[in-house]
Design a protein around this motif. Structure first.
Motif, mmCIF file in Angstrom:
data_model
loop_
_atom_site.group_PDB
_atom_site.id
_atom_site.type_symbol
_atom_site.label_atom_id
_atom_site.label_comp_id
_atom_site.label_asym_id
_atom_site.label_seq_id
_atom_site.Cartn_x
_atom_site.Cartn_y
_atom_site.Cartn_z
ATOM 1 N N VAL A 54 0.841 -1.207 0.000
ATOM 2 C CA VAL A 54 0.000 0.000 0.000
ATOM 3 C C VAL A 54 0.874 1.255 0.000
ATOM 4 O O VAL A 54 0.586 2.237 -0.694
ATOM 5 C CB VAL A 54 -0.945 -0.008 1.211
ATOM 6 N N GLY A 55 1.954 1.218 0.780
ATOM 7 C CA GLY A 55 2.863 2.351 0.793
ATOM 8 C C GLY A 55 3.497 2.603 -0.564
ATOM 9 O O GLY A 55 3.648 3.757 -0.995
ATOM 10 N N LEU A 56 3.876 1.533 -1.267
ATOM 11 C CA LEU A 56 4.436 1.687 -2.605
ATOM 12 C C LEU A 56 3.430 2.291 -3.568
ATOM 13 O O LEU A 56 3.778 3.127 -4.414
ATOM 14 C CB LEU A 56 4.912 0.329 -3.122
ATOM 15 N N LEU A 57 2.162 1.889 -3.439
ATOM 16 C CA LEU A 57 1.120 2.446 -4.298
ATOM 17 C C LEU A 57 0.932 3.937 -4.040
ATOM 18 O O LEU A 57 0.861 4.745 -4.979
ATOM 19 C CB LEU A 57 -0.187 1.696 -4.077
ATOM 20 N N VAL A 58 0.864 4.321 -2.761
ATOM 21 C CA VAL A 58 0.695 5.736 -2.421
ATOM 22 C C VAL A 58 1.892 6.560 -2.891
ATOM 23 O O VAL A 58 1.744 7.656 -3.444
ATOM 24 C CB VAL A 58 0.483 5.886 -0.899
ATOM 25 N N ALA A 59 3.104 6.027 -2.681
ATOM 26 C CA ALA A 59 4.304 6.742 -3.118
ATOM 27 C C ALA A 59 4.345 6.889 -4.627
ATOM 28 O O ALA A 59 4.747 7.939 -5.150
ATOM 29 C CB ALA A 59 5.549 6.001 -2.622
ATOM 30 N N SER A 60 3.907 5.862 -5.347
ATOM 31 C CA SER A 60 3.898 5.933 -6.804
ATOM 32 C C SER A 60 2.900 6.980 -7.290
ATOM 33 O O SER A 60 3.205 7.756 -8.208
ATOM 34 C CB SER A 60 3.557 4.562 -7.390
ATOM 35 N N LEU A 61 1.732 7.023 -6.679
ATOM 36 C CA LEU A 61 0.740 8.036 -7.060
ATOM 37 C C LEU A 61 1.248 9.437 -6.729
ATOM 38 O O LEU A 61 1.048 10.378 -7.513
ATOM 39 C CB LEU A 61 -0.581 7.768 -6.336
ATOM 40 N N GLY A 62 1.921 9.585 -5.578
ATOM 41 C CA GLY A 62 2.487 10.878 -5.238
ATOM 42 C C GLY A 62 3.568 11.307 -6.219
ATOM 43 O O GLY A 62 3.653 12.478 -6.601
ATOM 44 N N SER A 63 4.399 10.356 -6.651
ATOM 45 C CA SER A 63 5.438 10.674 -7.633
ATOM 46 C C SER A 63 4.836 11.056 -8.978
ATOM 47 O O SER A 63 5.317 11.968 -9.654
ATOM 48 C CB SER A 63 6.373 9.476 -7.806
ATOM 49 N N LEU A 64 3.765 10.354 -9.361
ATOM 50 C CA LEU A 64 3.101 10.677 -10.622
ATOM 51 C C LEU A 64 2.521 12.083 -10.584
ATOM 52 O O LEU A 64 2.683 12.860 -11.537
ATOM 53 C CB LEU A 64 1.999 9.649 -10.894
ATOM 54 N N LEU A 65 1.852 12.432 -9.493
ATOM 55 C CA LEU A 65 1.297 13.778 -9.354
ATOM 56 C C LEU A 65 2.407 14.822 -9.328
ATOM 57 O O LEU A 65 2.305 15.870 -9.981
ATOM 58 C CB LEU A 65 0.458 13.861 -8.079
ATOM 59 N N GLY A 66 3.478 14.538 -8.576
ATOM 60 C CA GLY A 66 4.591 15.479 -8.528
ATOM 61 C C GLY A 66 5.242 15.676 -9.877
ATOM 62 O O GLY A 66 5.623 16.797 -10.240
ATOM 63 N N ALA A 67 5.363 14.604 -10.668
ATOM 64 C CA ALA A 67 5.978 14.716 -11.991
ATOM 65 C C ALA A 67 5.126 15.588 -12.919
ATOM 66 O O ALA A 67 5.657 16.413 -13.669
ATOM 67 C CB ALA A 67 6.161 13.329 -12.594
ATOM 68 N N VAL A 68 3.807 15.412 -12.861
ATOM 69 C CA VAL A 68 2.921 16.235 -13.693
ATOM 70 C C VAL A 68 3.029 17.706 -13.308
ATOM 71 O O VAL A 68 3.107 18.589 -14.168
ATOM 72 C CB VAL A 68 1.465 15.734 -13.586
#
Length: 236
Positions: A198-212
């Motif tokens: 779950v932590g990896l999923l949240v971190a991945s979504l945060g990275s995706l939002l940050g990249a955009v």
């Protein structure tokens, strides 16, 4: 057999540490982003070594593919506005400054370095003394020592850097170090794997939002700089 096992664990630890160092401190952001992909792949092998194939699969998909692609998108090497996703190697040199030229005062850098060392020592002391029942002993398993170093170095890099993408890279390395510590302390039971997943999923979504957001902010800054550069030449 024990010697080969120790050598393999040491090799994984060295790969993680070397990739993290390049990712966190290489001033060429393109190389640093590529080093993060190598770091994620090394972490996939680490999860397999620790007996967590589910985490290895999640790391491969979310860490190596999704997060890696989002970081290259923020860098300008991936273009989603045309027909599908395209990778442009030359865009790492053409679009925007991809070498971080910011250098803070020497006193600030020294203070942050000392704080990073102190943080590493504090985390290591907590793991060694307060939690002796942990699944892996840091004095015998270099992966735990590397996890402590990852957390400390990533926090130091996040405080030191001013480049947006370099901070996002530090955020991802910090999360990986924390997840590695969690597995080291709790073992590879299904509950701990689910928590880290779950932590990896949240971190991945945060990275995706940050990249955009980084891509959009860079685009707006480029447009503003072009308008300022073209303003003196406009007819009155």
């Amino acid at each position: 057999m024990l010697a080969s096992v120790d050598l393999l664990e040491i090799g994984l630890s060295l790969c993680l540490g070397a990739a993290a160092l390049v990712c966190l401190f290489d001033r060429h952001v393109g190389r640093a982003t590529g080093a993060y992909v190598a770091f994620a792949l090394s972490l996939v092998l680490t999860w397999l070594w620790l007996g967590a194939p589910l985490l290895a699969l999640i790391e491969l998909v979310l860490g190596g593919l999704v997060t890696g692609a989002s970081l290259f998108y923020a860098l300008g090497a991936l273009d989603a506005r045309r027909r599908g996703l395209r990778f442009h190697v030359t865009s790492l040199r053409r679009h925007g400054p991809h070498i971080d030229t910011f250098r803070g005062p020497v006193s600030h850098r020294l203070a942050r370095t000392l704080l990073t060392v102190a943080w590493c020592g504090m985390v290591g002391a907590v793991i060694r003394l307060v939690m002796p029942e942990m699944a892996y002993n840091p004095s015998e398993h270099p992966l735990m020592l590397v996890a402590v170093l990852l957390v400390g170095l990533a926090m130091g890099a996040f405080a030191l850097h001013r480049h947006r993408l370099r901070r996002l890279l530090a955020f991802n390395v910090l999360g990986s170090g924390v997840f590695l510590l969690v597995v080291g302390l709790a073992g590879t039971a299904e509950g701990s794997q689910a928590l880290v997943g779950v932590g990896l999923l949240v971190a991945s979504l945060g990275s995706l939002l940050g990249a955009v957001l980084i891509r959009e902010l860079n685009a707006h800054e480029d447009e503003a700089s072009q308008e300022q550069a073209g303003a003196p030449g406009r007819p009155g």
